[in-house]
Design an enzyme around this catalytic site. Sequence first.
Site, PDB file in Angstrom:
ATOM      1  CB  CYS A 238      -0.972  -0.031   1.174  1.00 22.92           C
ATOM      2  SG  CYS A 238      -2.364   1.109   0.990  1.00 22.92           S
ATOM      3  CG  HIS A 323      -4.044  -4.004   2.574  1.00 25.11           C
ATOM      4  ND1 HIS A 323      -3.145  -3.788   3.596  1.00 25.11           N
ATOM      5  CD2 HIS A 323      -4.433  -2.786   2.157  1.00 25.11           C
ATOM      6  CE1 HIS A 323      -3.004  -2.490   3.795  1.00 25.11           C
ATOM      7  NE2 HIS A 323      -3.769  -1.862   2.922  1.00 25.11           N
ATOM      8  CD  GLU A 325      -3.207  -7.018   5.090  1.00 24.80           C
ATOM      9  OE1 GLU A 325      -3.922  -6.013   5.283  1.00 24.80           O
ATOM     10  OE2 GLU A 325      -2.374  -7.096   4.160  1.00 24.80           O
TER      11      GLU A 325
END
Length: 350
Positions: A238, A323, A325
Amino acid sequence: MKDRVFLTLSDGTVFAGRGDISAPTEGEVVFTTASCGYPQTLTDPSFCGQIVVFAFPPIGIYGVDTDRLEGRRPWLTSAVCTVADETKNGRSEHLSSWMAKNGVPFIDGMDTRQIILKIREHGSMMGRLDTAPNIPEMKDLPRDMVTKVSCKNVETFGDGDVVIGLMDYGVKENIIRSFVARGCKVVRFPNTTNAEKVLSSDVDAILLSNGPGDPSVLDNEVKEIRALLGKRPLLGVCLGNQLLARACGASTHKLAFGHRGANQPVVDVKTGKGFLTSQNHQYAVLEDSLDGTGLEIAFRHLGDGTVEGLVDRERSAYSVQFHPEASPGPEDASYIFDEFVERIRAHKAV
């Protein structure tokens, strides 16, 4: 009894809702299209300074799962939704009481569809929450919010054989949990840490985290990243993607209303494979500025074509704007972290 609360945008547009506010509050008004995971949105440090409008209505429906938050507190300025439908279970807290405990206004009853349409047409703008309609006094967000959300001391998580030096610009906690689950030890450094200290800590790789605000003002962070390049395998996430680009000589620009939500489509340029990602960013890497930087585009957004990832093969540096995750696909992008750990192990073996 909740007070009547007004959200006034910088162009004078006013929306009415209900909530408890002890004082007027201002922030950049943005929206997220995520249909679930609102506790994670509320605690994502990348939302620091922003009034977040939720596009989907079931906010509060399962309380707040405090064991799976993305930050140690809610970082956003305020949350705005259509209707709060609050329940809880044995592992959670009521949303409104949890927000009140943390001193963050929670506003419901607003016509979020109209707010979002306004932002989609005119771009993100400053807003003011008050008990009467008043134009916001702030013209823009503070320049550097990374120092506000970064850790203040070096912290260590996990005890694996791979040691990752995490540059904390406002990291989401699940990024740390994801690497610990992959057998890594994560050493979390404040954003003000210099490259020499990081490299002398015997880390095997560098991770540049997500975070809030405008990457163009983070000159000190860019300087230290430049000193880290080529010394260890590196991955940016990011904001980390944007800072890697700047460290290599590229520049960034502000999008009209950014990408926020768990339904952002991305394509892997090399394989042509598309997948869904979770994103939260207002700024993007300017593609025209990549010439001569050594960076190649690795991912693109399938909606607007913006740069979603970069690779510098010579210096073993990679980055993604989304992202890995998060789990919107549900695990479409998790391979990014798997490949990074494999790359670290291969580098250690050499």
